[in-house]
Design a protein around this motif. Structure first.
Motif, PDB file in Angstrom:
ATOM      1  N   UNK A 165       0.796  -1.265   0.059  1.00  0.00           N
ATOM      2  CA  UNK A 165       0.023  -0.032  -0.033  1.00  0.00           C
ATOM      3  C   UNK A 165       0.967   1.304   0.041  1.00  0.00           C
ATOM      4  N   UNK A 166       2.187   1.300   0.778  1.00  0.00           N
ATOM      5  CA  UNK A 166       2.942   2.220   0.807  1.00  0.00           C
ATOM      6  C   UNK A 166       3.653   2.491  -0.645  1.00  0.00           C
ATOM      7  N   UNK A 167       3.875   1.492  -1.244  1.00  0.00           N
ATOM      8  CA  UNK A 167       4.321   1.679  -2.767  1.00  0.00           C
ATOM      9  C   UNK A 167       3.306   2.354  -3.596  1.00  0.00           C
ATOM     10  N   UNK A 168       1.822   1.963  -3.306  1.00  0.00           N
ATOM     11  CA  UNK A 168       0.835   2.512  -4.063  1.00  0.00           C
ATOM     12  C   UNK A 168       0.728   4.190  -3.775  1.00  0.00           C
ATOM     13  N   UNK A 169       1.040   4.433  -2.545  1.00  0.00           N
ATOM     14  CA  UNK A 169       0.888   6.022  -2.017  1.00  0.00           C
ATOM     15  C   UNK A 169       1.865   6.708  -2.706  1.00  0.00           C
ATOM     16  N   UNK A 171       3.218   6.180  -5.937  1.00  0.00           N
ATOM     17  CA  UNK A 171       2.759   6.461  -6.926  1.00  0.00           C
ATOM     18  C   UNK A 171       1.609   7.217  -7.010  1.00  0.00           C
ATOM     19  N   UNK A 172       1.226   7.832  -5.964  1.00  0.00           N
ATOM     20  CA  UNK A 172       0.115   9.008  -6.298  1.00  0.00           C
ATOM     21  C   UNK A 172      -1.392   8.426  -5.955  1.00  0.00           C
ATOM     22  N   UNK A 173      -1.368   6.984  -5.488  1.00  0.00           N
ATOM     23  CA  UNK A 173      -2.865   6.678  -5.048  1.00  0.00           C
ATOM     24  C   UNK A 173      -3.107   6.794  -3.788  1.00  0.00           C
ATOM     25  N   UNK A 174      -4.600   7.246  -3.683  1.00  0.00           N
ATOM     26  CA  UNK A 174      -5.016   7.242  -2.423  1.00  0.00           C
ATOM     27  C   UNK A 174      -5.390   6.268  -1.425  1.00  0.00           C
ATOM     28  N   UNK A 175      -5.893   6.354  -0.188  1.00  0.00           N
ATOM     29  CA  UNK A 175      -6.358   5.232   0.409  1.00  0.00           C
ATOM     30  C   UNK A 175      -7.241   4.400  -0.124  1.00  0.00           C
ATOM     31  N   UNK A 176      -8.279   5.135  -0.859  1.00  0.00           N
ATOM     32  CA  UNK A 176      -9.319   4.243  -1.530  1.00  0.00           C
ATOM     33  C   UNK A 176      -8.647   3.728  -2.867  1.00  0.00           C
ATOM     34  N   UNK A 177      -7.939   4.420  -3.363  1.00  0.00           N
ATOM     35  CA  UNK A 177      -7.229   3.632  -4.520  1.00  0.00           C
ATOM     36  C   UNK A 177      -6.201   2.476  -4.194  1.00  0.00           C
ATOM     37  N   UNK A 178      -5.666   2.573  -3.148  1.00  0.00           N
ATOM     38  CA  UNK A 178      -4.806   1.366  -2.593  1.00  0.00           C
ATOM     39  C   UNK A 178      -5.682   0.261  -2.415  1.00  0.00           C
ATOM     40  N   UNK A 179      -6.684   0.505  -1.521  1.00  0.00           N
ATOM     41  CA  UNK A 179      -7.530  -0.728  -1.176  1.00  0.00           C
ATOM     42  C   UNK A 179      -8.227  -1.054  -2.487  1.00  0.00           C
ATOM     43  N   UNK A 263      -7.935 -16.413  -9.328  1.00  0.00           N
ATOM     44  CA  UNK A 263      -7.310 -15.356  -9.686  1.00  0.00           C
ATOM     45  C   UNK A 263      -6.843 -14.377  -8.549  1.00  0.00           C
ATOM     46  N   UNK A 264      -7.540 -14.369  -7.695  1.00  0.00           N
ATOM     47  CA  UNK A 264      -7.097 -13.538  -6.371  1.00  0.00           C
ATOM     48  C   UNK A 264      -6.273 -14.160  -5.634  1.00  0.00           C
ATOM     49  N   UNK A 265      -5.546 -15.150  -5.946  1.00  0.00           N
ATOM     50  CA  UNK A 265      -4.307 -15.761  -5.077  1.00  0.00           C
ATOM     51  C   UNK A 265      -3.165 -14.935  -5.559  1.00  0.00           C
ATOM     52  N   UNK A 266      -3.063 -14.371  -6.859  1.00  0.00           N
ATOM     53  CA  UNK A 266      -1.749 -13.886  -7.358  1.00  0.00           C
ATOM     54  C   UNK A 266      -1.995 -12.321  -7.695  1.00  0.00           C
ATOM     55  N   UNK A 267      -3.384 -11.915  -8.003  1.00  0.00           N
ATOM     56  CA  UNK A 267      -3.689 -10.700  -8.519  1.00  0.00           C
ATOM     57  C   UNK A 267      -3.508  -9.584  -7.687  1.00  0.00           C
ATOM     58  N   UNK A 268      -3.048  -8.172  -7.951  1.00  0.00           N
ATOM     59  CA  UNK A 268      -2.949  -7.288  -7.196  1.00  0.00           C
ATOM     60  C   UNK A 268      -1.406  -7.132  -6.841  1.00  0.00           C
ATOM     61  N   UNK A 269      -0.744  -8.084  -6.609  1.00  0.00           N
ATOM     62  CA  UNK A 269       0.645  -7.781  -6.083  1.00  0.00           C
ATOM     63  C   UNK A 269       1.709  -7.494  -6.930  1.00  0.00           C
ATOM     64  N   UNK A 270       1.361  -7.541  -8.253  1.00  0.00           N
ATOM     65  CA  UNK A 270       2.309  -7.116  -9.206  1.00  0.00           C
ATOM     66  C   UNK A 270       1.512  -5.922  -9.901  1.00  0.00           C
ATOM     67  N   UNK A 271       2.626  -4.990  -9.988  1.00  0.00           N
ATOM     68  CA  UNK A 271       2.178  -3.520 -10.502  1.00  0.00           C
ATOM     69  C   UNK A 271       2.193  -3.721 -12.336  1.00  0.00           C
TER      70      UNK A 271
END
Length: 271
Positions: A165-169, A171-179, A263-271
């Motif tokens: 989440x901090x990496x997403x922050x 990159x300009x993402x907010x709390x909702x975007x990171x979530x 799909x959720x097992x691996x999705x989201x952890x790779x940018x």
């Protein structure tokens, strides 16, 4: 090779043990009414009456019962997730006074069965003028499934590293975007588990629906199915046919969300 054959054989035996009751229901649903009361009885019907699955729709308002069950289960699932996800995410990401007590309270409430509280639930619905309404069923099902969903989602959110989440922050993402872009895709197996558990529990709920509803157009399938067998009539073929029909929505749910679970097992952890 021998080990694989043995394991496959054991797996088929276990699957057969679980499927046998459904096979028996299917065979009984295909028997004509006279064969159900014949003595001695037969395991297989002499006349396969496939029309029982069609006649049952006119013998009782099955579609109305199914619509009520689908409405209650679907809305209760949405309400439960809408309340559980923010609570689970906040407790997973924030340390606050009373956090342990709150989680313990959530766990304790999961120990109470609706059967033990049915009298209090009924009196509360009478006081709120919600008896014989779908809203009462939705609220009760959502309330009883909420603790489990909070716990399962709390565990998934806690297992996700904050660094993602901090990496997403950065990159300009907010709390909702990171979530929505990082945390939820990774925790999708937990969300799917919560959806499946809540939907099935709401779909199968019986005692509260039997207590707080009276009108036929507000009763779910679980309450309506036993009405085929009463003191004055016994339509076993319709009872088992309707029971098999009641399984279909749950099977469809599993088919639809299986790809999200994998799909959720691996999705989201790779940018």
């Amino acid at each position: 090779m021998t080990r694989r054959i043995v394991l496959a054989g054991v797996g088929w035996l276990v699957a057969l043990a679980f499927l046998l009751p459904y096979l028996q229901m299917f065979i009984t649903a295909l028997k004509p009414e006279r064969e159900l009361t014949a003595s001695p009885g037969t395991y297989l019907p002499s006349h396969w009456t496939w029309s029982n699955f069609i006649d049952v729709w006119s013998a009782a308002p099955v579609w109305t019962y199914m619509r009520v069950s689908l409405t209650v289960a679907a809305v209760a699932t949405v309400v439960t997730l809408a309340c559980a996800m923010p609570a689970a995410y906040y407790t997973a990401r924030n340390r606050f006074r009373g956090r342990g007590a709150f989680l313990l309270l959530v766990l304790v409430t999961q120990m109470f069965a609706p059967t033990a509280l049915v009298i209090g639930i009924y009196r509360e619905m009478v006081a709120l003028d919600l008896t014989d309404t779908l809203l009462s069923l939705i609220l009760v099902n959502a309330a009883f499934n909420l603790p489990f969903c909070i716990w399962i989602l709390h565990g998934y959110f806690s297992s996700i590293p904050r660094e993602l989440e901090e990496a997403a922050f950065l990159d300009g993402a907010g709390r909702v975007g990171a979530l929505t872009r990082i945390t939820l895709p990774i925790s999708m197996p937990g969300v799917v588990t919560a959806v499946v558990y809540t939907f099935i529990a709401s779909w199968n709920e019986y005692i509260v629906a039997l207590t707080v509803t009276a009108s036929p157009d507000r009763r779910p399938l679980t309450v309506a199915i036993p009405s085929f067998v009463t003191q004055y009539q016994a339509h076993w073929q319709y009872l088992f046919a309707t029971s098999l029909i009641a399984i279909v929505p749950v099977v469809i749910l599993f088919i639809f969300i299986e790809r999200y679970l994998i799909g959720g097992l691996t999705a989201g952890s790779v940018k």
